[in-house]
Design an enzyme around this catalytic site. Structure first.
Site, PDB file in Angstrom:
ATOM      1  NE  ARG A   1      -2.847  -0.191  -5.098  1.00 31.95           N
ATOM      2  CZ  ARG A   1      -4.105  -0.527  -4.828  1.00 31.95           C
ATOM      3  NH1 ARG A   1      -4.386  -1.349  -3.832  1.00 31.95           N
ATOM      4  NH2 ARG A   1      -5.088  -0.023  -5.547  1.00 31.95           N
TER       5      ARG A   1
ATOM      6  CG  HIS B   1     -14.423  -0.165  -3.650  1.00 36.00           C
ATOM      7  ND1 HIS B   1     -14.085  -0.678  -4.874  1.00 36.00           N
ATOM      8  CD2 HIS B   1     -15.661  -0.651  -3.372  1.00 36.00           C
ATOM      9  CE1 HIS B   1     -15.088  -1.444  -5.323  1.00 36.00           C
ATOM     10  NE2 HIS B   1     -16.048  -1.433  -4.438  1.00 36.00           N
TER      11      HIS B   1
ATOM     12  CE1 TYR C   1      -4.405  -0.712  -0.426  1.00 36.53           C
ATOM     13  CE2 TYR C   1      -3.591  -2.755   0.519  1.00 36.53           C
ATOM     14  CZ  TYR C   1      -4.562  -2.057  -0.170  1.00 36.53           C
ATOM     15  OH  TYR C   1      -5.681  -2.697  -0.639  1.00 36.53           O
TER      16      TYR C   1
ATOM     17  CG  ASN D   1     -10.973   4.675  -9.473  1.00 37.08           C
ATOM     18  OD1 ASN D   1     -11.140   3.472  -9.662  1.00 37.08           O
ATOM     19  ND2 ASN D   1     -10.932   5.554 -10.448  1.00 37.08           N
TER      20      ASN D   1
HETATM   21  P1  NAD Z   1     -11.284  -2.851 -13.686  1.00 39.52           P
HETATM   22  O1  NAD Z   1      -9.794  -2.864 -13.651  1.00 39.52           O
HETATM   23  O2  NAD Z   1     -12.015  -4.101 -13.393  1.00 39.52           O
HETATM   24  O3  NAD Z   1     -11.775  -2.354 -15.128  1.00 39.52           O
HETATM   25  C1  NAD Z   1     -11.275  -1.186 -15.729  1.00 39.52           C
HETATM   26  C2  NAD Z   1     -12.178  -0.863 -16.913  1.00 39.52           C
HETATM   27  O4  NAD Z   1     -11.730   0.361 -17.463  1.00 39.52           O
HETATM   28  C3  NAD Z   1     -12.160  -1.894 -18.038  1.00 39.52           C
HETATM   29  O5  NAD Z   1     -13.488  -2.164 -18.440  1.00 39.52           O
HETATM   30  C4  NAD Z   1     -11.373  -1.205 -19.156  1.00 39.52           C
HETATM   31  O6  NAD Z   1     -11.854  -1.566 -20.447  1.00 39.52           O
HETATM   32  C5  NAD Z   1     -11.669   0.251 -18.868  1.00 39.52           C
HETATM   33  N1  NAD Z   1     -10.618   1.190 -19.284  1.00 39.52           N
HETATM   34  C6  NAD Z   1      -9.282   0.982 -19.364  1.00 39.52           C
HETATM   35  N2  NAD Z   1      -8.658   2.106 -19.730  1.00 39.52           N
HETATM   36  C7  NAD Z   1      -9.623   3.062 -19.874  1.00 39.52           C
HETATM   37  C8  NAD Z   1      -9.588   4.436 -20.216  1.00 39.52           C
HETATM   38  N3  NAD Z   1      -8.440   5.064 -20.466  1.00 39.52           N
HETATM   39  N4  NAD Z   1     -10.761   5.127 -20.259  1.00 39.52           N
HETATM   40  C9  NAD Z   1     -11.937   4.496 -20.000  1.00 39.52           C
HETATM   41  N5  NAD Z   1     -12.029   3.191 -19.660  1.00 39.52           N
HETATM   42  C10 NAD Z   1     -10.875   2.487 -19.597  1.00 39.52           C
HETATM   43  O7  NAD Z   1     -11.730  -1.659 -12.732  1.00 39.52           O
HETATM   44  P2  NAD Z   1     -12.973  -1.483 -11.791  1.00 39.52           P
HETATM   45  O8  NAD Z   1     -14.240  -1.776 -12.499  1.00 39.52           O
HETATM   46  O9  NAD Z   1     -12.789  -0.170 -11.121  1.00 39.52           O
HETATM   47  O10 NAD Z   1     -12.782  -2.622 -10.669  1.00 39.52           O
HETATM   48  C11 NAD Z   1     -11.515  -2.954 -10.116  1.00 39.52           C
HETATM   49  C12 NAD Z   1     -11.361  -2.766  -8.616  1.00 39.52           C
HETATM   50  O11 NAD Z   1      -9.990  -2.478  -8.348  1.00 39.52           O
HETATM   51  C13 NAD Z   1     -12.119  -1.583  -8.078  1.00 39.52           C
HETATM   52  O12 NAD Z   1     -12.955  -2.090  -7.114  1.00 39.52           O
HETATM   53  C14 NAD Z   1     -11.100  -0.641  -7.456  1.00 39.52           C
HETATM   54  O13 NAD Z   1     -11.406  -0.370  -6.108  1.00 39.52           O
HETATM   55  C15 NAD Z   1      -9.806  -1.364  -7.506  1.00 39.52           C
HETATM   56  N6  NAD Z   1      -8.701  -0.521  -8.074  1.00 39.52           N
HETATM   57  C16 NAD Z   1      -8.661   0.842  -7.871  1.00 39.52           C
HETATM   58  C17 NAD Z   1      -7.643   1.622  -8.445  1.00 39.52           C
HETATM   59  C18 NAD Z   1      -7.600   3.145  -8.217  1.00 39.52           C
HETATM   60  O14 NAD Z   1      -7.995   3.632  -7.162  1.00 39.52           O
HETATM   61  N7  NAD Z   1      -7.138   3.917  -9.185  1.00 39.52           N
HETATM   62  C19 NAD Z   1      -6.658   1.002  -9.216  1.00 39.52           C
HETATM   63  C20 NAD Z   1      -6.717  -0.400  -9.378  1.00 39.52           C
HETATM   64  C21 NAD Z   1      -7.757  -1.139  -8.808  1.00 39.52           C
END
Ligand code: NAD
Ligand code: ZN
Length: 247
Positions: free
Chosen positions: A72, A120, A69, A103
């Site tokens: 990250r 989350h 973490y 996110n």
């Molecule tokens: P996911 O990784 O399951 O899916 C990401 C989606 O975004 C995909 O459908 C993909 O096609 C699409 N995508 C990729 N690049 C894109 C872009 N530039 N513009 C638009 N769409 C795009 O993500 P999720 O549905 O958020 O679920 C994953 C879990 O992981 C979440 O619950 C989250 O809490 C966690 N997570 C969070 C972060 C963060 O805070 N940034 C990062 C990684 C994982």
């Protein structure tokens, strides 16, 4: 050319929309440089993030999970909100806007969005593994979990881990907003993660317009009124300009 046809149709639909709810996932932060869970991640390549992000992993090896973490957190602190986040924040000058995000990176707040529900949690928030203490971590990241000031137990990130549920009051708010919007715009969410993937259906039930911004298909693509197969940075400023042209 085709893109402008979609934009024109969108314009007619969005004219009457007063309250817009965004549902965002890891995809919106991808163009800021934050990988999704599935991307290869140097130092952590040999670990499975799905396993690190769990209460069991933290019980087994709190230091390992805490250090992951920290890494990250450092990555998130090094990046900025992108034009997709900024477009959502700018829309507040034109419409009532709520952001429901999966996110944990805080980039919507960073962009200036005021009404954000973090389904989350937030990676810079901590909570005690035993008592009700909650804290924040921002400037320094000790290489082991800090101890709770009240009971001495380990503090953990205040995020929803795999196998855990979204907090009840947070979830209730998410449903209330999904059931009272005129349009829901779903950006960068794979809609594979339950229960967040049920929120568009609450919106659809009250006949809100459903718009998806995602280069890929999702399991709910068939339910959408519009599927925009573009990235967030490409599509959201264009959607903002539609609203600007309506005022
Ligand atoms: P996911 O990784 O399951 O899916 C990401 C989606 O975004 C995909 O459908 C993909 O096609 C699409 N995508 C990729 N690049 C894109 C872009 N530039 N513009 C638009 N769409 C795009 O993500 P999720 O549905 O958020 O679920 C994953 C879990 O992981 C979440 O619950 C989250 O809490 C966690 N997570 C969070 C972060 C963060 O805070 N940034 C990062 C990684 C994982
Ligand atoms: Zn405690």
């Amino acid at each position: 050319m085709r893109e402008y046809t979609v934009i024109d149709t969108l314009k007619d639909t969005l004219k009457r929309a007063e309250k817009i709810v965004f549902l965002t996932g890891a995809g919106i932060s991808q163009e800021s440089g934050i990988g999704t869970f599935r991307g290869n991640d140097g130092l952590w390549e040999k670990y499975d993030p799905m396993k690190l992000a769990s209460a069991q992993a933290f019980r087994d090896d709190p230091r390992l999970v805490w250090r992951w973490y920290n890494d990250r957190r450092r990555k998130i602190m090094a990046v900025k909100p992108n034009p997709g986040h900024m477009a959502i924040a700018s829309l507040q000058s034109h419409r009532q806007v709520w952001v429901l995000t999966q996110n944990i990176d805080g980039l919507h707040h960073g962009a200036g969005s005021r009404e954000v529900i973090e389904l989350h949690g937030n990676i810079f928030a901590t909570k005690c593994t035993t008592c009700d203490f909650k804290g924040k971590i921002r400037d320094e990241f000790p290489d082991r979990p800090p101890s709770c000031k009240i009971c001495g137990s380990n503090l953990r990130p205040d995020v929803v881990w795999f196998g855990e549920g979204i907090k009840r009051e947070v979830w209730n708010q998410a449903i209330i907003h999904s059931m009272s919007c005129d349009a829901m715009i779903i950006v960068g969410a794979s809609l594979a993660v339950s229960p967040a993937n049920t929120l568009p259906l609450y919106a659809k039930n009250i006949k809100a317009t459903l718009i998806e911004v995602n280069p890929e298909n999702t399991p709910l693509s068939n339910e959408m009124d519009f599927s925009i197969r573009k990235t967030a940075v490409d599509a959201l400023p264009k959607i903002l300009s539609i609203f600007e042209s309506l005022n």
